[in-house]
Design a protein around this motif. Structure first.
Motif, PDB file in Angstrom:
ATOM      1  N   SER A   1       1.024  -1.200   0.121  1.00  0.00           N
ATOM      2  CA  SER A   1       0.124  -0.155  -0.155  1.00  0.00           C
ATOM      3  C   SER A   1       0.894   1.209   0.083  1.00  0.00           C
ATOM      4  O   SER A   1       0.388   2.320  -0.299  1.00  0.00           O
ATOM      5  CB  SER A   1      -1.070   0.036   1.140  1.00  0.00           C
ATOM      6  N   GLY A   2       2.012   1.115   0.518  1.00  0.00           N
ATOM      7  CA  GLY A   2       2.796   2.405   0.420  1.00  0.00           C
ATOM      8  C   GLY A   2       2.615   2.887   1.909  1.00  0.00           C
ATOM      9  O   GLY A   2       3.680   3.718   2.335  1.00  0.00           O
TER      10      GLY A   2
ATOM     11  N   LEU B   1      -8.565   5.700  10.119  1.00  0.00           N
ATOM     12  CA  LEU B   1      -9.594   5.872   9.396  1.00  0.00           C
ATOM     13  C   LEU B   1     -10.946   5.647   9.970  1.00  0.00           C
ATOM     14  O   LEU B   1     -11.798   6.498   9.886  1.00  0.00           O
ATOM     15  CB  LEU B   1      -9.473   5.297   7.924  1.00  0.00           C
ATOM     16  N   GLY B   2     -11.064   4.463  10.491  1.00  0.00           N
ATOM     17  CA  GLY B   2     -12.392   4.091  11.094  1.00  0.00           C
ATOM     18  C   GLY B   2     -12.617   4.945  12.587  1.00  0.00           C
ATOM     19  O   GLY B   2     -13.723   5.400  12.634  1.00  0.00           O
ATOM     20  N   ALA B   3     -11.524   5.179  13.309  1.00  0.00           N
ATOM     21  CA  ALA B   3     -11.839   6.056  14.478  1.00  0.00           C
ATOM     22  C   ALA B   3     -12.161   7.293  14.173  1.00  0.00           C
ATOM     23  O   ALA B   3     -12.762   8.132  14.935  1.00  0.00           O
ATOM     24  CB  ALA B   3     -10.477   5.956  15.232  1.00  0.00           C
ATOM     25  N   GLY B   4     -11.394   8.016  13.173  1.00  0.00           N
ATOM     26  CA  GLY B   4     -11.948   9.247  12.789  1.00  0.00           C
ATOM     27  C   GLY B   4     -13.534   9.581  12.259  1.00  0.00           C
ATOM     28  O   GLY B   4     -14.026  10.536  12.500  1.00  0.00           O
ATOM     29  N   THR B   5     -13.728   8.416  11.436  1.00  0.00           N
ATOM     30  CA  THR B   5     -15.098   8.524  11.018  1.00  0.00           C
ATOM     31  C   THR B   5     -16.187   8.488  12.085  1.00  0.00           C
ATOM     32  O   THR B   5     -16.994   9.085  12.127  1.00  0.00           O
ATOM     33  CB  THR B   5     -15.279   7.405  10.088  1.00  0.00           C
TER      34      THR B   5
ATOM     35  N   LEU C   1     -15.147   0.454   5.124  1.00  0.00           N
ATOM     36  CA  LEU C   1     -14.903  -0.977   5.053  1.00  0.00           C
ATOM     37  C   LEU C   1     -14.265  -1.383   3.559  1.00  0.00           C
ATOM     38  O   LEU C   1     -13.353  -2.126   3.566  1.00  0.00           O
ATOM     39  CB  LEU C   1     -16.222  -1.633   5.257  1.00  0.00           C
ATOM     40  N   HIS C   2     -14.574  -0.679   2.781  1.00  0.00           N
ATOM     41  CA  HIS C   2     -14.065  -1.004   1.246  1.00  0.00           C
ATOM     42  C   HIS C   2     -12.454  -0.471   1.283  1.00  0.00           C
ATOM     43  O   HIS C   2     -11.740  -1.240   1.056  1.00  0.00           O
ATOM     44  CB  HIS C   2     -14.684  -0.029   0.403  1.00  0.00           C
ATOM     45  N   VAL C   3     -12.069   0.590   1.858  1.00  0.00           N
ATOM     46  CA  VAL C   3     -10.706   1.112   2.038  1.00  0.00           C
ATOM     47  C   VAL C   3      -9.999   0.125   2.652  1.00  0.00           C
ATOM     48  O   VAL C   3      -8.993  -0.315   2.599  1.00  0.00           O
ATOM     49  CB  VAL C   3     -10.714   2.340   2.727  1.00  0.00           C
TER      50      VAL C   3
ATOM     51  N   ILE D   1      -6.761  -1.942   1.538  1.00  0.00           N
ATOM     52  CA  ILE D   1      -5.378  -1.791   1.897  1.00  0.00           C
ATOM     53  C   ILE D   1      -4.908  -3.180   2.733  1.00  0.00           C
ATOM     54  O   ILE D   1      -3.693  -3.469   2.707  1.00  0.00           O
ATOM     55  CB  ILE D   1      -5.462  -0.723   3.045  1.00  0.00           C
ATOM     56  N   LEU D   2      -5.656  -3.594   3.394  1.00  0.00           N
ATOM     57  CA  LEU D   2      -5.281  -4.831   4.361  1.00  0.00           C
ATOM     58  C   LEU D   2      -5.579  -6.246   3.599  1.00  0.00           C
ATOM     59  O   LEU D   2      -5.110  -7.261   3.939  1.00  0.00           O
ATOM     60  CB  LEU D   2      -6.171  -4.950   5.661  1.00  0.00           C
ATOM     61  N   GLY D   3      -6.277  -6.189   2.764  1.00  0.00           N
ATOM     62  CA  GLY D   3      -6.471  -7.569   1.825  1.00  0.00           C
ATOM     63  C   GLY D   3      -7.538  -8.474   2.364  1.00  0.00           C
ATOM     64  O   GLY D   3      -8.460  -8.216   3.334  1.00  0.00           O
TER      65      GLY D   3
END
Length: 119
Positions: A10-11, A22-26, A111-113, A117-119
């Motif tokens: 993912s870089g 991302l989840g926590a921020g959302t 969830l898509h992201v 990223i994690l596969g």
């Protein structure tokens, strides 16, 4: 025959932490929006706003607890359940369903992201 392809990196230096953030921020943003709903809901719904406001406050507390628990695998399922509960809140007042649709779609994207990223 070609060799099996390895998943592209993912870089990100720490993909797990990025996805948790991302989840926590959302969920934190959802908490702020839920708390900001209280005053307009009281004005719009009038005397019948009690149950809807209680639900909003309970969901806001649940969202902040989930945001702080994103290291645990069950928090992702809890975030999904939170979105479903918010949608079901539409039976108390339509504004809860409207916010539920917005954050439900946002959560689907998160969830898509995560899966990308994690596969």
């Amino acid at each position: 025959m070609s060799a099996p392809q390895e998943p592209r990196p993912s870089g990100l230096k720490n993909p797990q932490a990025a996805v948790r953030g991302l989840g926590a921020g959302t969920l934190a943003l959802e908490t702020v929006v839920l708390l900001l709903m209280v005053a307009p809901l009281k004005t719009i719904a009038g005397d019948g706003s009690g149950p809807a406001i209680i639900m909003v406050l309970v969901l806001a507390v649940l969202a902040i607890v989930l945001a702080g628990s994103m290291k645990r695998s069950w928090a992702w399922a809890g975030g999904t359940a939170l979105q479903v509960l918010l949608l079901l809140g539409g039976f108390l007042h339509w504004t809860l369903a409207a916010v539920g649709v917005i954050f439900g779609l946002t959560w689907v994207y998160v969830l898509h992201v995560r899966r990308t990223i994690l596969g």
